[in-house]
Design an enzyme around this catalytic site. Structure first.
Site, PDB file in Angstrom:
ATOM      1  N   THR A 179       0.840  -1.206   0.000  1.00 15.26           N
ATOM      2  CA  THR A 179       0.000   0.000   0.000  1.00 15.26           C
ATOM      3  C   THR A 179       0.869   1.248   0.000  1.00 15.26           C
ATOM      4  O   THR A 179       0.590   2.213  -0.712  1.00 15.26           O
ATOM      5  CB  THR A 179      -0.934   0.016   1.230  1.00 15.26           C
ATOM      6  OG1 THR A 179      -1.792  -1.131   1.198  1.00 15.26           O
ATOM      7  CG2 THR A 179      -1.801   1.275   1.239  1.00 15.26           C
ATOM      8  N   TRP A 196       2.572   1.516  -3.427  1.00 14.58           N
ATOM      9  CA  TRP A 196       1.593   1.903  -4.449  1.00 14.58           C
ATOM     10  C   TRP A 196       1.473   3.420  -4.570  1.00 14.58           C
ATOM     11  O   TRP A 196       1.286   3.955  -5.660  1.00 14.58           O
ATOM     12  CB  TRP A 196       0.228   1.296  -4.114  1.00 14.58           C
ATOM     13  CG  TRP A 196      -0.821   1.579  -5.154  1.00 14.58           C
ATOM     14  CD1 TRP A 196      -1.090   0.849  -6.273  1.00 14.58           C
ATOM     15  CD2 TRP A 196      -1.740   2.674  -5.174  1.00 14.58           C
ATOM     16  NE1 TRP A 196      -2.125   1.421  -6.982  1.00 14.58           N
ATOM     17  CE2 TRP A 196      -2.542   2.544  -6.334  1.00 14.58           C
ATOM     18  CE3 TRP A 196      -1.965   3.766  -4.321  1.00 14.58           C
ATOM     19  CZ2 TRP A 196      -3.544   3.447  -6.660  1.00 14.58           C
ATOM     20  CZ3 TRP A 196      -2.964   4.678  -4.652  1.00 14.58           C
ATOM     21  CH2 TRP A 196      -3.742   4.516  -5.799  1.00 14.58           C
ATOM     22  N   HIS A 197       1.600   4.115  -3.434  1.00 20.86           N
ATOM     23  CA  HIS A 197       1.432   5.569  -3.446  1.00 20.86           C
ATOM     24  C   HIS A 197       2.647   6.320  -3.973  1.00 20.86           C
ATOM     25  O   HIS A 197       2.540   7.484  -4.339  1.00 20.86           O
ATOM     26  CB  HIS A 197       1.086   6.074  -2.040  1.00 20.86           C
ATOM     27  CG  HIS A 197      -0.333   5.806  -1.655  1.00 20.86           C
ATOM     28  ND1 HIS A 197      -0.733   4.633  -1.046  1.00 20.86           N
ATOM     29  CD2 HIS A 197      -1.460   6.547  -1.807  1.00 20.86           C
ATOM     30  CE1 HIS A 197      -2.034   4.667  -0.832  1.00 20.86           C
ATOM     31  NE2 HIS A 197      -2.502   5.814  -1.285  1.00 20.86           N
ATOM     32  N   GLY A 198       3.801   5.685  -4.006  1.00 15.21           N
ATOM     33  CA  GLY A 198       4.967   6.368  -4.547  1.00 15.21           C
ATOM     34  C   GLY A 198       6.282   5.738  -4.112  1.00 15.21           C
ATOM     35  O   GLY A 198       6.357   5.075  -3.068  1.00 15.21           O
TER      36      GLY A 198
END
Length: 237
Positions: free
Chosen positions: A90, A93-95
């Protein structure tokens, strides 16, 4: 004040973006589920993630957590590993930044404490404060360019490395944006949704509702034209 402002901004950015997608989709015959269900009224980190970015969490549950075995495993170690993988991914996934990875792992630790030690239940009447404290700390990490910048910011929030509780800039910004803070905080609660449910059959109320919505649309358009280009935060993801 900065942490509170970003906490409000990212919610209305993400939730507003999703609501626009739901509304536009319905115009073309597609029906999408609600993606944000008043997450800031949550009384635990677990509840927060059941209300925040539901589509993303559903995807991770269906395609990562359950294939790994989910909670139906033979040992606690395996369960912890499954939860770790989900929250590590997670964050990734955001960066590709350590801030996002640490942000994800922070929630992994909190969820483990809630699952095995019932930390949320021990908070008693302060469940919501406990939840929002860690959510806001998480948003500081999420917003910061680096871990060192996040650490400096958090230290300053608790009075380390700064002079006094507030300065002239804080007072100036507070006076200038107090109405935004009040309206933003109120709209984090289902107050208007409940009022709408109670009075939705009243013709006078429905007329006032339409007038208010048109007024808000008008004001929003004015703000868009009067301010510099400010894209959705969610475009970054």
């Amino acid at each position: 004040m900065g942490a509170i402002a970003y906490t409000l901004q990212i919610f209305f950015d993400f939730a507003g973006y999703s609501d626009m997608a739901i509304g536009l989709g319905r115009m073309f015959g597609f029906h999408f589920l609600e993606n944000f269900k008043y997450p800031y009224i949550s009384k635990s980190i677990s509840e927060f993630w059941r209300r925040w970015h539901i589509s993303l969490q559903t995807w991770f549950k269906d395609y990562i957590y359950i294939p790994l075995g989910g909670s139906r495993v033979n040992s606690k170690a395996r369960l912890v590993f499954n939860i770790f993988v989900v929250w590590f991914l997670t964050g990734v996934w955001h960066g590709a930044n350590w801030t996002f990875i640490v942000w994800g792992l922070m929630y992994f630790v909190l969820l483990i404490f809630e699952k095995f030690f019932h930390m949320d239940e021990k908070m008693g009447k302060f469940k919501n404060l406990y939840t929002m404290f860690f959510v806001m700390m998480g948003w500081v990490l999420f917003r910061s360019d680096s871990l060192s910048a996040a650490l400096v910011y958090i230290r300053s929030m608790f009075g380390f490395g700064c002079k006094g509780f507030m300065d002239a800039y804080v007072i100036q910004y507070f006076k200038q944006y107090i109405l935004y803070f009040i309206m933003g905080i109120l709209c984090c609660f289902p107050i208007f949704k409940n009022i709408n449910r109670i009075f939705k059959k009243n013709m006078v109320y429905n007329l006032l509702y339409v007038v208010c919505m048109c007024g808000i649309l008008y004001l929003s358009i004015i703000f868009i034209f009067s301010n510099a280009y400010n894209p959705f935060i969610y475009f970054n993801f």
